[in-house]
Write a protein that holds these residues in place. Structure first.
Motif, PDB file in Angstrom:
ATOM      1  N   PRO A 115       0.834  -1.214   0.000  1.00 17.94           N
ATOM      2  CA  PRO A 115       0.000   0.000   0.000  1.00 17.94           C
ATOM      3  C   PRO A 115       0.867   1.262   0.000  1.00 17.94           C
ATOM      4  O   PRO A 115       1.788   1.398   0.809  1.00 17.94           O
ATOM      5  N   GLY A 116       0.593   2.158  -0.917  1.00 18.03           N
ATOM      6  CA  GLY A 116       1.341   3.404  -1.023  1.00 18.03           C
ATOM      7  C   GLY A 116       2.672   3.298  -1.731  1.00 18.03           C
ATOM      8  O   GLY A 116       3.366   4.308  -1.911  1.00 18.03           O
ATOM      9  N   GLU A 117       3.071   2.091  -2.147  1.00 21.88           N
ATOM     10  CA  GLU A 117       4.371   1.930  -2.802  1.00 21.88           C
ATOM     11  C   GLU A 117       4.345   2.544  -4.199  1.00 21.88           C
ATOM     12  O   GLU A 117       3.366   2.407  -4.921  1.00 21.88           O
ATOM     13  N   TRP A 118       5.435   3.202  -4.556  1.00 17.60           N
ATOM     14  CA  TRP A 118       5.548   3.797  -5.877  1.00 17.60           C
ATOM     15  C   TRP A 118       6.839   3.344  -6.542  1.00 17.60           C
ATOM     16  O   TRP A 118       7.734   2.811  -5.892  1.00 17.60           O
ATOM     17  N   HIS A 338      10.836  11.118 -17.151  1.00 20.65           N
ATOM     18  CA  HIS A 338      10.916  10.354 -15.911  1.00 20.65           C
ATOM     19  C   HIS A 338       9.565  10.451 -15.203  1.00 20.65           C
ATOM     20  O   HIS A 338       8.998  11.535 -15.082  1.00 20.65           O
ATOM     21  N   PHE A 339       9.056   9.300 -14.767  1.00 19.47           N
ATOM     22  CA  PHE A 339       7.763   9.248 -14.096  1.00 19.47           C
ATOM     23  C   PHE A 339       7.897   8.542 -12.759  1.00 19.47           C
ATOM     24  O   PHE A 339       8.738   7.654 -12.579  1.00 19.47           O
ATOM     25  N   LEU A 340       7.050   8.922 -11.827  1.00 19.53           N
ATOM     26  CA  LEU A 340       6.790   8.136 -10.627  1.00 19.53           C
ATOM     27  C   LEU A 340       5.435   7.464 -10.828  1.00 19.53           C
ATOM     28  O   LEU A 340       4.453   8.127 -11.194  1.00 19.53           O
ATOM     29  N   VAL A 341       5.400   6.163 -10.631  1.00 15.14           N
ATOM     30  CA  VAL A 341       4.234   5.347 -10.975  1.00 15.14           C
ATOM     31  C   VAL A 341       3.584   4.845  -9.694  1.00 15.14           C
ATOM     32  O   VAL A 341       4.261   4.284  -8.826  1.00 15.14           O
ATOM     33  N   SER A 342       2.273   5.041  -9.589  1.00 17.28           N
ATOM     34  CA  SER A 342       1.591   4.671  -8.350  1.00 17.28           C
ATOM     35  C   SER A 342       0.121   4.387  -8.609  1.00 17.28           C
ATOM     36  O   SER A 342      -0.494   4.986  -9.499  1.00 17.28           O
TER      37      SER A 342
END
Length: 364
Positions: A115-118, A338-342
């Motif tokens: 949960p909440g991991e990106w 560059h992206f942060l994926v969540s």
């Protein structure tokens, strides 16, 4: 067409390599990013803890129709070392790209995330297929939050005679330099966002540090103080860039282009089926992020590796003051997003945006 999605095993190596070699990057020059002879060796270099998954055909288990890696590695985030996943190497066979395989892969991924991991991921600006699918916001897929532009430079090597000023020395590192290297990597790396966590005492090992040793870096000293580091990594035994073909007039102009490159420096374009000649630079870290220290390191590298490689590959976020240094050299430039994926909200809200982001192109 029915598939079974499972964790990859060593026996899948041939099937994964075949898939990678049948999903090239199209453009004026058609390129294949290959991982011969062992995909899993390269996976351990990219991530300290690889997490590779495949989709195999139920009627032909030797046929791998999809692969991706969401392994973990330690990076500096907000001044602390933490484990972060890096999503990469997503490939889907061309005859499966319009079906339900992609959503199934991401459903499997969601079940494994905490949960909440990106995660981090990087997509070439010219990779319209990926930008139009995984980063499109389709239902069932995670959200891709833009988090910076990466500028990758292919700097042409050449003979030159620029020397650093009196009191400044640039040379290859050695075992006696490891304590100073470790101190610099920790002290300056902690100030950057996403800088890799290094354990120099594990150099000359395997896995995450495969192919590196205490002499795989250039250092710049002022007097007896180490002011900066620049790693160099010949990765052709684990990763290759093969030219499949040329479009339009480039196929006829290749010989003239190569003659020009021989005179002024630059990539020599091989015949279709040949490989590009380059050396990957990484761990670019200088005291107080002062660009002049990086300039002396790059000056030395451009000359020192001229006889062996056509180009040096290095990358920086566009927001990093160090990104202006490669512009002083003859080069080609590639841009990536560059992206942060969540699945669980925007992770950018928790980041300290005063810290300069960092990309290690050797581990993309």
């Amino acid at each position: 067409m029915s598939h079974r999605i499972r964790r990859a095993e060593p026996r899948d190596n041939a099937g994964i390599l075949a898939l990678l070699e049948n999903t090239p990057q199209q453009g004026a020059v058609s390129l294949n990013f290959e991982r011969r002879p062992d995909y899993f060796l390269g996976a351990r270099v990219t991530c300290e803890e690889p997490d590779v998954w495949v989709a195999e055909r139920r009627d032909d288990p030797s046929r791998i129709d999809a692969v991706y890696n969401v392994g973990r590695r330690r990076v500096w985030v907000n001044g602390e070392v933490r484990w972060v996943r890096y999503a990469h190497d997503l490939r889907i066979a061309s005859d499966c790209g319009n079906g339900m395989l992609l959503p199934r892969l991401f459903r499997q991924l969601r079940a494994r995330l905490e949960p909440g991991e990106w995660m981090q991921t990087v997509i070439l600006r010219d990779n319209h297929a990926s930008l139009g699918t995984v980063a499109s916001g389709r239902a069932g897929l995670p959200h891709y939050y833009p988090c910076g532009t990466i500028e990758t430079s292919l700097i042409y090597t050449r003979a030159q005679r620029r020397r650093p000023p009196a009191g400044v020395t640039v040379r290859r590192t050695g075992p006696s330099d490891l304590p100073a290297m470790a101190a610099l990597l920790r002290r300056e790396g902690a100030h950057k966002q996403f800088f890799p966590h290094w354990e120099p005492e594990h150099l000359d090992g395997d896995g995450y540090y495969h192919g590196l040793d205490a002499g795989s870096f250039l250092g710049v000293w002022e007097g007896g103080r180490l002011r900066g580091l620049l790693g160099f990594w010949d990765q052709k035994r684990i990763k290759q860039t093969r030219v499949l073909g040329y479009r339009g007039g480039l196929q006829w102009l290749r010989h003239f282009y190569n003659l020009h490159s021989r005179v002024r420096g630059g990539f020599r374009l091989p015949k279709p089926g040949g490989y590009l000649s380059y050396l990957t630079l990484h761990a670019a870290l200088v005291e107080d992020n002062e660009p002049h220290w990086l300039r002396w390191l790059l000056d030395h590298a451009v000359q020192a590796f001229h006889a062996q490689y056509d180009a040096l590959v290095c990358g920086f976020f566009a927001s990093d003051p160090l990104s202006r240094v490669p512009a002083r050299y003859r080069r080609q430039v590639l841009h990536s997003d560059h992206f942060l994926v969540s699945y669980d909200g925007d992770p950018r809200d928790a980041l300290n945006h005063d810290r300069i982001p960092y990309v290690d192109v050797a581990r993309l």
